[in-house]
Design a protein around this motif. Sequence first.
Motif, PDB file in Angstrom:
ATOM      1  N   CYS A 177      35.724 -34.626 -14.875  1.00  9.51           N
ATOM      2  CA  CYS A 177      35.961 -33.723 -13.744  1.00  9.51           C
ATOM      3  C   CYS A 177      34.820 -33.892 -12.737  1.00  9.51           C
ATOM      4  O   CYS A 177      33.697 -33.458 -12.988  1.00  9.51           O
ATOM      5  CB  CYS A 177      36.045 -32.283 -14.223  1.00  9.51           C
ATOM      6  N   LEU A 178      35.140 -34.516 -11.625  1.00  9.36           N
ATOM      7  CA  LEU A 178      34.112 -34.750 -10.603  1.00  9.36           C
ATOM      8  C   LEU A 178      33.680 -33.453  -9.929  1.00  9.36           C
ATOM      9  O   LEU A 178      32.533 -33.320  -9.514  1.00  9.36           O
ATOM     10  CB  LEU A 178      34.629 -35.725  -9.550  1.00  9.36           C
ATOM     11  N   CYS A 179      34.569 -32.512  -9.805  1.00 13.54           N
ATOM     12  CA  CYS A 179      34.233 -31.252  -9.136  1.00 13.54           C
ATOM     13  C   CYS A 179      33.128 -30.489  -9.874  1.00 13.54           C
ATOM     14  O   CYS A 179      32.303 -29.832  -9.257  1.00 13.54           O
ATOM     15  CB  CYS A 179      35.461 -30.360  -9.010  1.00 13.54           C
ATOM     16  N   GLY A 196      39.008 -28.510 -14.044  1.00 12.05           N
ATOM     17  CA  GLY A 196      40.460 -28.423 -13.936  1.00 12.05           C
ATOM     18  C   GLY A 196      40.960 -27.340 -13.009  1.00 12.05           C
ATOM     19  O   GLY A 196      42.157 -27.254 -12.745  1.00 12.05           O
ATOM     20  N   SER A 197      40.063 -26.514 -12.501  1.00 12.35           N
ATOM     21  CA  SER A 197      40.513 -25.377 -11.695  1.00 12.35           C
ATOM     22  C   SER A 197      40.071 -25.455 -10.235  1.00 12.35           C
ATOM     23  O   SER A 197      40.272 -24.497  -9.493  1.00 12.35           O
ATOM     24  CB  SER A 197      40.022 -24.069 -12.310  1.00 12.35           C
ATOM     25  N   HIS A 198      39.487 -26.570  -9.828  1.00 14.41           N
ATOM     26  CA  HIS A 198      39.094 -26.702  -8.423  1.00 14.41           C
ATOM     27  C   HIS A 198      40.156 -27.524  -7.703  1.00 14.41           C
ATOM     28  O   HIS A 198      41.172 -26.983  -7.314  1.00 14.41           O
ATOM     29  CB  HIS A 198      37.695 -27.315  -8.322  1.00 14.41           C
ATOM     30  N   CYS A 199      39.968 -28.824  -7.570  1.00 18.96           N
ATOM     31  CA  CYS A 199      40.983 -29.636  -6.872  1.00 18.96           C
ATOM     32  C   CYS A 199      42.173 -29.939  -7.783  1.00 18.96           C
ATOM     33  O   CYS A 199      43.256 -30.229  -7.300  1.00 18.96           O
ATOM     34  CB  CYS A 199      40.377 -30.941  -6.367  1.00 18.96           C
ATOM     35  N   GLY A 200      41.964 -29.898  -9.092  1.00 18.87           N
ATOM     36  CA  GLY A 200      43.047 -30.108 -10.047  1.00 18.87           C
ATOM     37  C   GLY A 200      43.363 -31.554 -10.365  1.00 18.87           C
ATOM     38  O   GLY A 200      44.240 -31.820 -11.187  1.00 18.87           O
ATOM     39  N   SER A 201      42.667 -32.490  -9.756  1.00 20.67           N
ATOM     40  CA  SER A 201      43.018 -33.895  -9.977  1.00 20.67           C
ATOM     41  C   SER A 201      42.684 -34.372 -11.390  1.00 20.67           C
ATOM     42  O   SER A 201      43.176 -35.413 -11.810  1.00 20.67           O
ATOM     43  CB  SER A 201      42.362 -34.789  -8.933  1.00 20.67           C
ATOM     44  N   CYS A 202      41.886 -33.662 -12.122  1.00 23.01           N
ATOM     45  CA  CYS A 202      41.543 -34.063 -13.487  1.00 23.01           C
ATOM     46  C   CYS A 202      42.454 -33.421 -14.531  1.00 23.01           C
ATOM     47  O   CYS A 202      42.307 -33.695 -15.718  1.00 23.01           O
ATOM     48  CB  CYS A 202      40.095 -33.707 -13.792  1.00 23.01           C
TER      49      CYS A 202
HETATM   50  S1  FES Z   1      38.098 -33.199 -10.522  1.00 26.04           S
HETATM   51 FE1  FES Z   1      38.372 -31.583 -11.943  1.00 26.04          FE
HETATM   52  S2  FES Z   1      38.936 -29.876 -10.725  1.00 26.04           S
HETATM   53 FE2  FES Z   1      38.504 -31.468  -9.293  1.00 26.04          FE
END
Ligand code: FES
Length: 71
Positions: free
Chosen positions: A4-6, A36-42
């Motif tokens: 998760c990059l966020c 998993g709860s910011h941009c959601g891409s992960c």
């Molecule tokens: S990369 Fe995980 S929430 Fe954005």
Amino acid sequence: MIVCLCTGTSDRTVRRLVEEGATTVREIGQHTDGAGSHCGSCCCDLKRMLATPDADSATPGGEPKLMVLRR
Ligand code: FES
């Protein structure tokens, strides 16, 4: 490897949480800075890790897998 990059959450952290009983992306998020709860891409990667907690981060041939993180 960062999953998760966020939040900077690593695959090791996710696997540890799964070993400790996490069963949903939400639970992983609750024990990290919100993976998993910011941009959601992960989310797909987190769900895959929840579904196959024993999977290695390498392919059967020993080559490391490339993980594509989308923004
Ligand atoms: S990369 Fe995980 S929430 Fe954005």
